[in-house]
Design a protein around this motif. Sequence first.
Motif, PDB file in Angstrom:
ATOM      1  N   PHE A   1      33.007   8.502  -0.520  1.00 41.63           N
ATOM      2  CA  PHE A   1      31.806   7.999  -1.203  1.00 41.63           C
ATOM      3  C   PHE A   1      31.570   6.517  -0.943  1.00 41.63           C
ATOM      4  N   SER A   2      32.617   5.690  -1.121  1.00 40.71           N
ATOM      5  CA  SER A   2      32.393   4.257  -0.937  1.00 40.71           C
ATOM      6  C   SER A   2      33.673   3.531  -0.549  1.00 40.71           C
ATOM      7  N   LYS A   3      33.475   2.365   0.087  1.00 46.31           N
ATOM      8  CA  LYS A   3      34.534   1.426   0.407  1.00 46.31           C
ATOM      9  C   LYS A   3      34.055   0.052  -0.034  1.00 46.31           C
ATOM     10  N   THR A   4      34.990  -0.873  -0.214  1.00 45.27           N
ATOM     11  CA  THR A   4      34.639  -2.227  -0.634  1.00 45.27           C
ATOM     12  C   THR A   4      34.794  -3.191   0.535  1.00 45.27           C
ATOM     13  N   PHE A   5      33.711  -3.916   0.856  1.00 47.04           N
ATOM     14  CA  PHE A   5      33.715  -4.921   1.917  1.00 47.04           C
ATOM     15  C   PHE A   5      33.482  -6.298   1.306  1.00 47.04           C
ATOM     16  N   ASP A   6      33.877  -7.338   2.033  1.00 46.90           N
ATOM     17  CA  ASP A   6      33.729  -8.715   1.565  1.00 46.90           C
ATOM     18  C   ASP A   6      32.600  -9.398   2.337  1.00 46.90           C
ATOM     19  N   MET A   7      31.622  -9.942   1.620  1.00 49.46           N
ATOM     20  CA  MET A   7      30.480 -10.595   2.253  1.00 49.46           C
ATOM     21  C   MET A   7      30.911 -11.811   3.076  1.00 49.46           C
ATOM     22  N   ARG A   8      31.991 -12.509   2.645  1.00 52.62           N
ATOM     23  CA  ARG A   8      32.462 -13.681   3.387  1.00 52.62           C
ATOM     24  C   ARG A   8      32.941 -13.296   4.780  1.00 52.62           C
ATOM     25  N   ASP A   9      33.526 -12.099   4.886  1.00 54.53           N
ATOM     26  CA  ASP A   9      33.958 -11.620   6.201  1.00 54.53           C
ATOM     27  C   ASP A   9      32.767 -11.427   7.123  1.00 54.53           C
ATOM     28  N   GLY A  10      31.689 -10.860   6.571  1.00 58.02           N
ATOM     29  CA  GLY A  10      30.484 -10.646   7.364  1.00 58.02           C
ATOM     30  C   GLY A  10      29.921 -11.951   7.891  1.00 58.02           C
ATOM     31  N   MET A  11      29.923 -12.984   7.055  1.00 59.49           N
ATOM     32  CA  MET A  11      29.430 -14.287   7.483  1.00 59.49           C
ATOM     33  C   MET A  11      30.345 -14.878   8.552  1.00 59.49           C
ATOM     34  N   GLY A  12      31.648 -14.698   8.397  1.00 59.71           N
ATOM     35  CA  GLY A  12      32.600 -15.194   9.392  1.00 59.71           C
ATOM     36  C   GLY A  12      32.359 -14.570  10.759  1.00 59.71           C
ATOM     37  N   LEU A  13      32.050 -13.268  10.782  1.00 60.78           N
ATOM     38  CA  LEU A  13      31.789 -12.588  12.046  1.00 60.78           C
ATOM     39  C   LEU A  13      30.468 -13.029  12.657  1.00 60.78           C
ATOM     40  N   GLU A  14      29.488 -13.323  11.813  1.00 59.26           N
ATOM     41  CA  GLU A  14      28.216 -13.835  12.320  1.00 59.26           C
ATOM     42  C   GLU A  14      28.403 -15.199  12.982  1.00 59.26           C
ATOM     43  N   ILE A  15      29.225 -16.033  12.365  1.00 57.18           N
ATOM     44  CA  ILE A  15      29.475 -17.371  12.915  1.00 57.18           C
ATOM     45  C   ILE A  15      30.269 -17.285  14.220  1.00 57.18           C
ATOM     46  N   ILE A  16      31.271 -16.411  14.261  1.00 59.38           N
ATOM     47  CA  ILE A  16      32.123 -16.332  15.456  1.00 59.38           C
ATOM     48  C   ILE A  16      31.334 -15.820  16.661  1.00 59.38           C
ATOM     49  N   ARG A  17      30.354 -14.981  16.401  1.00 53.96           N
ATOM     50  CA  ARG A  17      29.487 -14.517  17.494  1.00 53.96           C
ATOM     51  C   ARG A  17      28.686 -15.664  18.095  1.00 53.96           C
ATOM     52  N   GLN A  18      28.327 -16.604  17.249  1.00 55.83           N
ATOM     53  CA  GLN A  18      27.583 -17.778  17.722  1.00 55.83           C
ATOM     54  C   GLN A  18      28.444 -18.665  18.624  1.00 55.83           C
ATOM     55  N   HIS A  19      29.758 -18.444  18.546  1.00 56.15           N
ATOM     56  CA  HIS A  19      30.694 -19.180  19.401  1.00 56.15           C
ATOM     57  C   HIS A  19      31.152 -18.328  20.592  1.00 56.15           C
ATOM     58  N   ASN A  20      30.308 -17.380  20.975  1.00 53.14           N
ATOM     59  CA  ASN A  20      30.519 -16.574  22.191  1.00 53.14           C
ATOM     60  C   ASN A  20      31.792 -15.737  22.170  1.00 53.14           C
ATOM     61  N   VAL A  21      32.124 -15.216  20.999  1.00 54.78           N
ATOM     62  CA  VAL A  21      33.218 -14.242  20.892  1.00 54.78           C
ATOM     63  C   VAL A  21      32.594 -12.886  20.602  1.00 54.78           C
ATOM     64  N   LYS A  22      32.854 -11.916  21.470  1.00 56.98           N
ATOM     65  CA  LYS A  22      32.275 -10.582  21.306  1.00 56.98           C
ATOM     66  C   LYS A  22      33.131  -9.761  20.354  1.00 56.98           C
ATOM     67  N   LEU A  23      32.479  -8.904  19.567  1.00 53.62           N
ATOM     68  CA  LEU A  23      33.160  -8.140  18.524  1.00 53.62           C
ATOM     69  C   LEU A  23      33.238  -6.658  18.879  1.00 53.62           C
TER      70      LEU A  23
ATOM     71  N   ALA B   1      40.553 -15.504   9.870  1.00 50.79           N
ATOM     72  CA  ALA B   1      40.871 -15.292  11.280  1.00 50.79           C
ATOM     73  C   ALA B   1      39.754 -15.813  12.176  1.00 50.79           C
ATOM     74  N   SER B   2      38.514 -15.614  11.747  1.00 46.13           N
ATOM     75  CA  SER B   2      37.363 -16.092  12.523  1.00 46.13           C
ATOM     76  C   SER B   2      37.395 -17.608  12.663  1.00 46.13           C
ATOM     77  N   GLU B   3      37.696 -18.301  11.573  1.00 46.42           N
ATOM     78  CA  GLU B   3      37.749 -19.765  11.603  1.00 46.42           C
ATOM     79  C   GLU B   3      38.883 -20.253  12.490  1.00 46.42           C
ATOM     80  N   PHE B   4      40.018 -19.534  12.464  1.00 51.59           N
ATOM     81  CA  PHE B   4      41.133 -19.893  13.341  1.00 51.59           C
ATOM     82  C   PHE B   4      40.708 -19.775  14.803  1.00 51.59           C
ATOM     83  N   ILE B   5      40.067 -18.665  15.149  1.00 51.61           N
ATOM     84  CA  ILE B   5      39.668 -18.415  16.541  1.00 51.61           C
ATOM     85  C   ILE B   5      38.666 -19.464  17.017  1.00 51.61           C
ATOM     86  N   ILE B   6      37.706 -19.804  16.162  1.00 49.34           N
ATOM     87  CA  ILE B   6      36.716 -20.832  16.526  1.00 49.34           C
ATOM     88  C   ILE B   6      37.408 -22.162  16.815  1.00 49.34           C
ATOM     89  N   ASN B   7      38.317 -22.564  15.938  1.00 47.58           N
ATOM     90  CA  ASN B   7      39.043 -23.827  16.127  1.00 47.58           C
ATOM     91  C   ASN B   7      39.939 -23.774  17.365  1.00 47.58           C
TER      92      ASN B   7
END
Length: 392
Positions: free
Chosen positions: A259-281, A378-384
């Motif tokens: 029926f449902s799973k719980t996701f974190d909105m902060r993770d979604g934002m992290g993935l959006e930012i990491i894509r802007q740094h040319n990391v493919k998901l 993890a996204s912030e680590f990869i960007i740095n």
Amino acid sequence: MGQTNNKIGFIPLRKNSKGIPNKNKKKLLGRPLFTWVLTEAIFSNLDKVFVFTDDDEIIDYVDRHFKWSPKVSCVKRSAENASDTSSTEDAIMEFSSMINNEFDIFCLLQATSPLTKRADINQALAKLTNNNLDAVLSVVKTHRFIWSKDGNSLNYDYNKRPRRQDFDGLLIENGAVYCTKKTSLLKSKNRLSGNIGILEMSEDTLVEIDSETDWQLVEQLLISNFKTSKSVQRINYLILDVDGVFTDGKIVISKDGEFSKTFDMRDGMGLEIIRQHNVKLMVMTSENSKVVEQRMKKLKIKNVYLGVKDKYSFLEKICTEKNISPKEIAYIGDDINDLSNMLRCGWSFCPSNATKPIKYYADITLNHKSAEGAIREASEFIINYNQRFDEL
């Protein structure tokens, strides 16, 4: 059977094993034992790979989870040729007749030798065809001194004990790879006959898995091989597991199923930012989940692979098709089925609430739990990391 498959691989498996119960299906670094050599065979120069077994569970597993490879087929092994007293040669001849001898080169591969690499298979095939040989077998050079039971030295003079560097050593059959031509096999009914050549493999491949001690030794050898092959590269890809990484691993079940799973909105934002740094998901999960599918669409992640049980072989397929090196991949996982990929990728991460074995082998254990900002961290680590790498 139709068109002849020039070079075929043959992996015989029995349902019952004495030394280690259900050995062929037992998980080695999160993968069934037999899949290690099967994966290498798929990406070798063999034209077709056959799994020959009396185990319906293995047949079902291969049919469902290796259907992405047109090379792989399963053939049902008879009970008579899967007993404790039946020989591998018996199995070979039964199988050969079942496919109407439609091959030119036959390559026997053993699941109990999971350190076999595609390069070993390719070298054996090349040696067989390029050197006018009837058969080729794999061996390992050992510098051990051999003695008989009655106290006689067999391969050296103990009165003139040689130094290791001056000792030619001894070539020992390691049971990993046997290649033969069809005419030789059908005439001799043996994996080896006629003019025989040898393929020397690395010393660590001498170990065949017949006992729990062998199992533990091979496991550590695999881990060591993965570690030594790692090198520093820019992270261009991030691959994520779902349950226990995106989510806390819990699901709410209704009478109609998930029926449902719980996701974190902060993770979604992290993935959006990491894509802007040319990391493919990419997302890779063993579950077939509509909830996950919907969430990934919301996050605009296009490369989503659902229902992947053998993540290692599937990642190998992706890397081959997209010309990606595992060294440019960061991988986030939380449980044992992620372990082999985490070991071979350039960087591996796990949430702070991952399972113990994963936390032990991950390059970085994140401070955050799954569904509580682990992906963002993890996204912030990869960007740095990439920024520092680009400045070098």
